[in-house]
Design a protein around this motif. Sequence first.
Motif, short mmCIF file in Angstrom:
data_model
loop_
_atom_site.label_atom_id
_atom_site.label_comp_id
_atom_site.label_asym_id
_atom_site.label_seq_id
_atom_site.Cartn_x
_atom_site.Cartn_y
_atom_site.Cartn_z
N ALA A 292 0.83 -1.21 0.00
CA ALA A 292 0.00 0.00 0.00
C ALA A 292 0.86 1.26 0.00
O ALA A 292 0.57 2.23 -0.72
CB ALA A 292 -0.93 0.00 1.22
N LEU A 293 1.93 1.25 0.78
CA LEU A 293 2.82 2.42 0.83
C LEU A 293 3.54 2.63 -0.50
O LEU A 293 3.76 3.77 -0.92
CB LEU A 293 3.83 2.26 1.96
N ARG A 294 3.90 1.53 -1.17
CA ARG A 294 4.50 1.68 -2.50
C ARG A 294 3.51 2.34 -3.46
O ARG A 294 3.88 3.19 -4.25
CB ARG A 294 4.93 0.32 -3.05
N GLY A 295 2.26 1.91 -3.39
CA GLY A 295 1.24 2.51 -4.24
C GLY A 295 1.02 3.98 -3.94
O GLY A 295 0.65 4.76 -4.82
N ALA A 296 1.31 4.39 -2.68
CA ALA A 296 1.18 5.78 -2.28
C ALA A 296 2.48 6.56 -2.48
O ALA A 296 2.64 7.64 -1.92
CB ALA A 296 0.75 5.86 -0.82
N ALA A 297 3.39 6.00 -3.26
CA ALA A 297 4.67 6.65 -3.60
C ALA A 297 5.57 6.81 -2.38
O ALA A 297 6.43 7.70 -2.35
CB ALA A 297 4.43 7.99 -4.28
N ASN A 298 5.39 5.97 -1.37
CA ASN A 298 6.25 5.98 -0.18
C ASN A 298 7.29 4.87 -0.26
O ASN A 298 7.52 4.13 0.70
CB ASN A 298 5.41 5.81 1.08
N VAL A 299 7.92 4.73 -1.41
CA VAL A 299 8.86 3.64 -1.66
C VAL A 299 10.06 3.72 -0.72
O VAL A 299 10.50 2.72 -0.15
CB VAL A 299 9.34 3.66 -3.13
N LYS A 300 10.58 4.94 -0.53
CA LYS A 300 11.75 5.09 0.34
C LYS A 300 11.41 4.80 1.80
O LYS A 300 12.27 4.35 2.56
CB LYS A 300 12.32 6.49 0.19
N THR A 301 10.16 5.06 2.19
CA THR A 301 9.74 4.74 3.56
C THR A 301 9.85 3.24 3.81
O THR A 301 10.39 2.80 4.82
CB THR A 301 8.30 5.20 3.81
N VAL A 302 9.32 2.45 2.87
CA VAL A 302 9.37 1.00 3.00
C VAL A 302 10.83 0.54 3.04
O VAL A 302 11.22 -0.30 3.87
CB VAL A 302 8.63 0.32 1.83
N MET A 303 11.65 1.10 2.16
CA MET A 303 13.05 0.71 2.09
C MET A 303 13.77 1.01 3.41
O MET A 303 14.48 0.15 3.95
CB MET A 303 13.75 1.46 0.95
N MET A 304 13.58 2.20 3.95
CA MET A 304 14.28 2.59 5.16
C MET A 304 13.80 1.79 6.38
O MET A 304 14.61 1.40 7.23
CB MET A 304 14.10 4.09 5.41
N VAL A 305 12.49 1.57 6.46
CA VAL A 305 11.96 0.79 7.59
C VAL A 305 12.53 -0.62 7.58
O VAL A 305 12.96 -1.15 8.63
CB VAL A 305 10.42 0.76 7.56
N ARG A 306 12.56 -1.24 6.42
CA ARG A 306 13.10 -2.60 6.32
C ARG A 306 14.59 -2.62 6.67
O ARG A 306 15.06 -3.53 7.36
CB ARG A 306 12.86 -3.15 4.92
N LEU A 307 15.33 -1.65 6.17
CA LEU A 307 16.76 -1.60 6.47
C LEU A 307 17.02 -1.44 7.96
O LEU A 307 17.84 -2.16 8.55
CB LEU A 307 17.41 -0.44 5.71
N ILE A 308 16.31 -0.51 8.58
CA ILE A 308 16.54 -0.20 9.99
C ILE A 308 16.12 -1.37 10.89
O ILE A 308 16.85 -1.78 11.79
CB ILE A 308 15.81 1.09 10.39
N VAL A 309 14.92 -1.92 10.61
CA VAL A 309 14.42 -2.99 11.47
C VAL A 309 15.23 -4.28 11.29
O VAL A 309 15.63 -4.91 12.27
CB VAL A 309 12.92 -3.25 11.20
#
Length: 481
Positions: A408-425
Amino acid sequence: MDKKNGNKPDTKEHPVRKGLIASYISGILDSTQGESCATIIRLFLPEFVGALLLYCGPNLIENYFIGQLKSTPTFATLAATSSLIHTLTKMAEGFAVGTLILAGQFNGKADYKEAGRSVRDAFWVTSFLGLVVASVLYFGAYWIYYWFGVPTEIIGLGVPYLRLRAIGILFMFVYLALVGFIKGIKNTRVPMQIFIMGAFILIALEYLLIFGNFGFPRMGLQGSALAAVIQYGFMTVAAVSYILFYPGNRKYAVDLFSVFRSRTHMFELVKLSWPVIIDKTTLSLAYIWLVAMIAHMGSPIIATFGVIKDMERIALTPAIAFAAIITFLVSNDLGKKNWEGIKSNIKKTVFLASFCVMVILVIFSFMPEVIIGLFDKKGDFTMYAVRAFPILALLSFFDVLQVVLSGALRGAANVKTVMMVRLIVCGGIFAPLSYALTFLPISDPVVKFIIIYGSFYVCNGIMSIIYINRFRSNEWKKNLI
């Protein structure tokens, strides 16, 4: 009282924010916002069937064939190596997405020759990167398994297997880039046809080469590796032939084998690809880390990890398909700024994905011995997997949630958010946590395995909480309004 309006009370209603559970339930039941559940299911079914047949099917058949060899170390070798191969596949898919975007942009502007140059440059870039990766796998095979910490018998089986697979990895990098171009020029039918033919070739060759049927040499695990090399070699040749010789592609003037003179497309390809590569490989790298964390427990536990991972991968296929659908639905609602419709669709999709995954997991839980026994003919790790599966299946619902919300976040153009959350967690929480858990003084290997594997799903839960908070705080709209 409102002094500006005399003594009249302010009758303007202020929206009261609902609690998380109440908001979730109302979003599912709301028929006035977003798509109906029936519409979402209708969009989901083709995606699910395609993913099940094209991706899960060949992998399951390979595992079944290797299971018939009645060798736990051999099955454990495949389980340990498959996580590495999966990560490299995700890396190659990242470059495929970059090629798709680049070719699609030029194709959309009717600049066909530039689109043709983009695939030529992608061909050379992925050929070089594929060669580098294949060389690392071939010459570093022993050290890769040594880092995993697997038993000596797995190293002996794995080194020649990985060296042969390395050749297939080279073809895979090139093939996926070529497919990215084909999809970028709005042709999804040909990639599907090539992949289906490749899947049939893979299965047929594995049947012949693993067991030595119909006069072919009995190669065991090496037969599986050789089948994959031939599969990707065939698909690469098929993709090249379509691009170069199909009459409708002449307008692109593709000259794959000419040396590129400009580095513009190369830099643009890397720029477009790297966020996707990081996003796609982060979670798959977590599985490689898991192998390293459990390797010291021996071949039966590694085999247990492999069979449970594959069972969960089947069960999670609906969630992956629903994630693709919610990405599409959210992106289509962005232009209309239909915020409530987006949120309602997300809640309905999470509910439907959770229900479908639950049904599959319940079926598996009723007969785990039968399913696991398909891959463990000697019964070396069946009881381990039977004990571990119900608990890990329950925890896997955190994965369902993060998969759908990240889509859903990718569809909302929040691609970097998903990337950073996955990297950090994954890098900041999961890796050190799982490493610390390996030192727990637990004598029961199954309990220790569940705790270490379960830490991965706990981190998926943390990612899900972050995603939920982002949607509830409306932070996801900032780049759109």
